[in-house]
Each structure stands twice: as structure tokens, then as C-alpha cells.
Write a protein that holds these residues in place. Sequence first.
Motif, PDB file in Angstrom:
ATOM      1  N   PRO A   1     -33.501 -18.653 -18.055  1.00  0.00           N
ATOM      2  CA  PRO A   1     -32.094 -19.802 -16.733  1.00  0.00           C
ATOM      3  C   PRO A   1     -32.442 -21.100 -16.647  1.00  0.00           C
ATOM      4  CG  PRO A   1     -33.522 -17.752 -15.819  1.00  0.00           C
ATOM      5  CD  PRO A   1     -33.679 -17.737 -17.056  1.00  0.00           C
ATOM      6  N   GLN A   2     -33.758 -21.356 -17.347  1.00  0.00           N
ATOM      7  CA  GLN A   2     -34.394 -22.633 -17.541  1.00  0.00           C
ATOM      8  C   GLN A   2     -34.272 -23.574 -18.421  1.00  0.00           C
ATOM      9  OE1 GLN A   2     -35.434 -19.708 -18.368  1.00  0.00           O
ATOM     10  NE2 GLN A   2     -37.037 -20.319 -20.089  1.00  0.00           N
ATOM     11  N   GLY A   3     -33.203 -22.661 -19.055  1.00  0.00           N
ATOM     12  CA  GLY A   3     -32.872 -23.941 -20.599  1.00  0.00           C
ATOM     13  C   GLY A   3     -34.122 -23.211 -21.600  1.00  0.00           C
ATOM     14  N   LEU A   4     -32.720 -23.358 -22.578  1.00  0.00           N
ATOM     15  CA  LEU A   4     -33.708 -23.455 -24.168  1.00  0.00           C
ATOM     16  C   LEU A   4     -33.145 -24.732 -25.098  1.00  0.00           C
ATOM     17  CD1 LEU A   4     -33.389 -20.293 -25.514  1.00  0.00           C
ATOM     18  CD2 LEU A   4     -31.908 -21.403 -24.423  1.00  0.00           C
ATOM     19  N   SER A   5     -33.855 -24.996 -25.687  1.00  0.00           N
ATOM     20  CA  SER A   5     -33.567 -25.592 -26.985  1.00  0.00           C
ATOM     21  C   SER A   5     -32.480 -24.945 -28.549  1.00  0.00           C
ATOM     22  CB  SER A   5     -34.264 -26.071 -28.096  1.00  0.00           C
ATOM     23  OG  SER A   5     -35.270 -25.523 -28.776  1.00  0.00           O
ATOM     24  N   ALA A   6     -31.958 -25.329 -29.941  1.00  0.00           N
ATOM     25  CA  ALA A   6     -31.132 -24.124 -29.536  1.00  0.00           C
ATOM     26  C   ALA A   6     -32.008 -23.863 -30.799  1.00  0.00           C
ATOM     27  CB  ALA A   6     -30.107 -25.868 -30.985  1.00  0.00           C
ATOM     28  N   SER A   7     -32.947 -24.090 -31.835  1.00  0.00           N
ATOM     29  CA  SER A   7     -34.535 -23.769 -32.358  1.00  0.00           C
ATOM     30  C   SER A   7     -34.824 -22.445 -31.408  1.00  0.00           C
ATOM     31  CB  SER A   7     -35.529 -24.905 -32.696  1.00  0.00           C
ATOM     32  OG  SER A   7     -34.997 -25.674 -33.108  1.00  0.00           O
ATOM     33  N   GLU A   8     -35.069 -22.356 -29.737  1.00  0.00           N
ATOM     34  CA  GLU A   8     -36.013 -21.790 -29.314  1.00  0.00           C
ATOM     35  C   GLU A   8     -34.741 -20.409 -29.283  1.00  0.00           C
ATOM     36  OE1 GLU A   8     -38.757 -24.410 -25.988  1.00  0.00           O
ATOM     37  OE2 GLU A   8     -35.882 -23.633 -25.800  1.00  0.00           O
TER      38      GLU A   8
ATOM     39  N   HIS B   1     -34.639 -17.647   3.193  1.00  0.00           N
ATOM     40  CA  HIS B   1     -34.381 -17.892   3.086  1.00  0.00           C
ATOM     41  C   HIS B   1     -33.407 -19.267   2.312  1.00  0.00           C
ATOM     42  CE1 HIS B   1     -31.427 -14.326   3.398  1.00  0.00           C
ATOM     43  NE2 HIS B   1     -32.926 -13.706   2.388  1.00  0.00           N
ATOM     44  N   SER B   2     -34.182 -20.390   3.682  1.00  0.00           N
ATOM     45  CA  SER B   2     -34.536 -22.021   3.419  1.00  0.00           C
ATOM     46  C   SER B   2     -35.012 -22.240   2.594  1.00  0.00           C
ATOM     47  CB  SER B   2     -34.656 -22.208   4.719  1.00  0.00           C
ATOM     48  OG  SER B   2     -33.967 -21.565   6.103  1.00  0.00           O
ATOM     49  N   ARG B   3     -36.244 -21.711   1.929  1.00  0.00           N
ATOM     50  CA  ARG B   3     -37.228 -22.073   1.198  1.00  0.00           C
ATOM     51  C   ARG B   3     -37.123 -21.214  -0.612  1.00  0.00           C
ATOM     52  NH1 ARG B   3     -42.665 -18.860   2.852  1.00  0.00           N
ATOM     53  NH2 ARG B   3     -42.931 -20.550   5.010  1.00  0.00           N
ATOM     54  N   CYS B   4     -35.861 -20.954  -0.582  1.00  0.00           N
ATOM     55  CA  CYS B   4     -35.091 -20.632  -1.903  1.00  0.00           C
ATOM     56  C   CYS B   4     -34.219 -21.408  -1.890  1.00  0.00           C
ATOM     57  CB  CYS B   4     -34.533 -18.992  -1.209  1.00  0.00           C
ATOM     58  SG  CYS B   4     -33.302 -18.691  -3.130  1.00  0.00           S
ATOM     59  N   VAL B   5     -32.683 -22.373  -1.156  1.00  0.00           N
ATOM     60  CA  VAL B   5     -31.919 -23.193  -0.720  1.00  0.00           C
ATOM     61  C   VAL B   5     -32.665 -24.285  -1.568  1.00  0.00           C
ATOM     62  CG1 VAL B   5     -30.413 -24.225   0.335  1.00  0.00           C
ATOM     63  CG2 VAL B   5     -30.521 -21.704   0.617  1.00  0.00           C
ATOM     64  N   ALA B   6     -33.315 -25.061  -0.580  1.00  0.00           N
ATOM     65  CA  ALA B   6     -34.465 -25.465  -0.494  1.00  0.00           C
ATOM     66  C   ALA B   6     -34.959 -26.076  -2.444  1.00  0.00           C
ATOM     67  CB  ALA B   6     -35.675 -26.267   0.702  1.00  0.00           C
ATOM     68  N   ALA B   7     -36.058 -25.125  -3.187  1.00  0.00           N
ATOM     69  CA  ALA B   7     -36.635 -24.592  -4.105  1.00  0.00           C
ATOM     70  C   ALA B   7     -35.152 -25.301  -5.262  1.00  0.00           C
ATOM     71  CB  ALA B   7     -36.827 -23.272  -4.456  1.00  0.00           C
ATOM     72  N   THR B   8     -33.877 -24.586  -5.349  1.00  0.00           N
ATOM     73  CA  THR B   8     -32.847 -25.227  -6.126  1.00  0.00           C
ATOM     74  C   THR B   8     -32.098 -25.875  -6.086  1.00  0.00           C
ATOM     75  OG1 THR B   8     -32.036 -22.435  -5.058  1.00  0.00           O
ATOM     76  CG2 THR B   8     -30.440 -23.936  -6.418  1.00  0.00           C
ATOM     77  N   GLU B   9     -32.471 -25.940  -7.365  1.00  0.00           N
ATOM     78  CA  GLU B   9     -31.699 -28.715  -7.564  1.00  0.00           C
ATOM     79  C   GLU B   9     -30.379 -28.650  -7.387  1.00  0.00           C
ATOM     80  OE1 GLU B   9     -31.428 -31.418 -11.234  1.00  0.00           O
ATOM     81  OE2 GLU B   9     -32.210 -29.146 -11.741  1.00  0.00           O
TER      82      GLU B   9
ATOM     83  N   SER C   1     -34.700 -14.539  -6.764  1.00  0.00           N
ATOM     84  CA  SER C   1     -34.344 -15.165  -8.234  1.00  0.00           C
ATOM     85  C   SER C   1     -32.398 -14.625  -8.538  1.00  0.00           C
ATOM     86  CB  SER C   1     -34.684 -14.903  -9.251  1.00  0.00           C
ATOM     87  OG  SER C   1     -35.179 -12.894 -10.005  1.00  0.00           O
ATOM     88  N   ALA C   2     -32.055 -13.761  -7.334  1.00  0.00           N
ATOM     89  CA  ALA C   2     -30.728 -13.591  -7.525  1.00  0.00           C
ATOM     90  C   ALA C   2     -29.659 -14.943  -6.776  1.00  0.00           C
ATOM     91  CB  ALA C   2     -30.553 -12.043  -6.998  1.00  0.00           C
ATOM     92  N   LEU C   3     -29.939 -15.236  -5.818  1.00  0.00           N
ATOM     93  CA  LEU C   3     -30.256 -15.360  -4.641  1.00  0.00           C
ATOM     94  C   LEU C   3     -30.306 -17.128  -5.115  1.00  0.00           C
ATOM     95  CD1 LEU C   3     -29.003 -17.161  -1.331  1.00  0.00           C
ATOM     96  CD2 LEU C   3     -30.828 -16.982  -0.884  1.00  0.00           C
ATOM     97  N   GLN C   4     -30.876 -17.522  -6.003  1.00  0.00           N
ATOM     98  CA  GLN C   4     -30.975 -18.730  -6.538  1.00  0.00           C
ATOM     99  C   GLN C   4     -30.223 -18.742  -7.800  1.00  0.00           C
ATOM    100  OE1 GLN C   4     -34.759 -19.853  -7.352  1.00  0.00           O
ATOM    101  NE2 GLN C   4     -34.604 -21.195  -6.895  1.00  0.00           N
ATOM    102  N   GLU C   5     -29.696 -17.673  -7.785  1.00  0.00           N
ATOM    103  CA  GLU C   5     -28.304 -17.229 -10.003  1.00  0.00           C
ATOM    104  C   GLU C   5     -27.243 -18.153  -8.739  1.00  0.00           C
ATOM    105  OE1 GLU C   5     -26.342 -14.666 -12.583  1.00  0.00           O
ATOM    106  OE2 GLU C   5     -28.425 -13.595 -11.515  1.00  0.00           O
ATOM    107  N   GLN C   6     -26.994 -17.593  -7.897  1.00  0.00           N
ATOM    108  CA  GLN C   6     -25.491 -17.367  -7.282  1.00  0.00           C
ATOM    109  C   GLN C   6     -25.599 -18.861  -6.662  1.00  0.00           C
ATOM    110  OE1 GLN C   6     -22.767 -15.600  -7.769  1.00  0.00           O
ATOM    111  NE2 GLN C   6     -24.115 -14.366  -8.600  1.00  0.00           N
ATOM    112  N   LEU C   7     -27.028 -19.641  -6.654  1.00  0.00           N
ATOM    113  CA  LEU C   7     -26.618 -21.505  -5.684  1.00  0.00           C
ATOM    114  C   LEU C   7     -26.092 -21.726  -6.591  1.00  0.00           C
ATOM    115  CD1 LEU C   7     -29.751 -21.114  -3.269  1.00  0.00           C
ATOM    116  CD2 LEU C   7     -26.739 -21.379  -2.901  1.00  0.00           C
TER     117      LEU C   7
END
Length: 224
Positions: free
Chosen positions: A172-179, A17-25, A111-117
Motif C-alpha cells: 500500500p505504500q507504493g512500489l516501482s516497476a522494478s520492485e 480513530h481520530s489518530r488514524c484519520v490524522a495519519a492518513t494523507e 490499517s483497514a480503516l486507513q485503507e477505506q479512508l
Amino acid sequence: MTRVLVVDDDFMVARLHSRCVAATEGFTVAGVAHSGSEALRAAELLRPDLVLLDVYLPDMDGLSVLRELRARDPRHQVDALFITAARDAHTIRTALRSGALYYLIKPFHQSALQEQLRHIGALRSRLAGLDEASQEDVDQIFGTRPPGSRELPKGLAQHTAELVERVLREHPQGLSASECAAAGTLSRVSARRYLEYFAETGRADVTLRYGGTGRPERRYRWVA
């Protein structure tokens, strides 16, 4: 940065869990505790913004830990996200009534934890930027309005808004209008209108990606 206290009696799980937290911006691990008493001492010393809290602890349950945290210092209302194998409805209701922001049942994908964070980070940012809230702000913060009940501006269709929302959620990483247009089989102009609407209403973040020449590319990420 949102400072997080990770509380779990399993040392390996706490490490994951700590690694997941640290990897979340936007998030950092303030400390780790493996019992209720350790969690209370760590919270008093470290003053975290958020506690990831297991229900099953060796000395006291996580629900009691949260109640004690709130009682000890009413001015420091630390947020809590329960991560536990407890599935009974009574425990879930108690966590909700105790003010938990969310309840994740083990096992789950990281990824579920990161989404909630990320969601919690967006809520904290939204609250920090408010002096006075509109109903739209309140709906976003509390999540009280059911999907599809928001009134869309004239010219926008509900089914297309749901399509664009689904595409954003799937990237979840984001995308442009074209994408987004390519993923949803829409025109770029149409995709851009809905993406900008989501950005204006706080349901999507916009970042700029600079290339070699020309205007920077606008990229959208779902946060609601």
C-alpha cells in the motif's frame, strides 16, 4: 483535505480513530462527538465531508443520526462510514440503503480503516474531476462490476493483471516497476505495461520520486 467528524461514545476509541484519520494523507479531523445529539450539532456547525459513525450511541442509534443529517440539509450530503460492533444483517442492510460508503465491524486493524479512508479519498477525487462519466468511471465509483469482468487491452492477460493487482494491494505504500517485477516474478517491461494500464484506468496512482541524477522514478499505488 477531507474533513472528518468522528462519532463514538467510547472516548478512547474516538481518540484512536481520530489518530488514524490524522495519519492518513488528505484527511483531517474536523471534530469529535460522543452521542447522536452531539454529532448532529457538530455536523451543523462544522460541515464535515465524512462522518465516522458508530451504531451504538447513548441517546440514539447511528442509523437515525445519518437519516437526520440527510433530512436536515438535503443539499449537504455528508458521506458516512460506519464503524461499529453491530453485526446483524438488518443493521447492515439499513446502513447500505441509507447511503453509507462502507461498514467496518469492530474489532479491526487500524490499517483497514486507513485503507477505506484512502479509497474514499480516491472516489472523492475522481468525482471532483468529472464533468461526464464513462462506464469505466461508474464501475470504479460504484464498484458494481465483478473482478475480472473488465475487458483488457489487446496484449494484456487477465491472470497477469490479477498478479500485478495483488502485488500492488500487498504494497500500500507504493512500489516501482522494478520492485513490482521482482515481487511478481515478471520482467520489468511486462510489469510496467500493467502498472501503466492500472494508472490509465484510475485504479493506481502514480507519483514521481526524484533522485540525485537521471529521470525520476515512477511509483505506483493501488487506489481502486
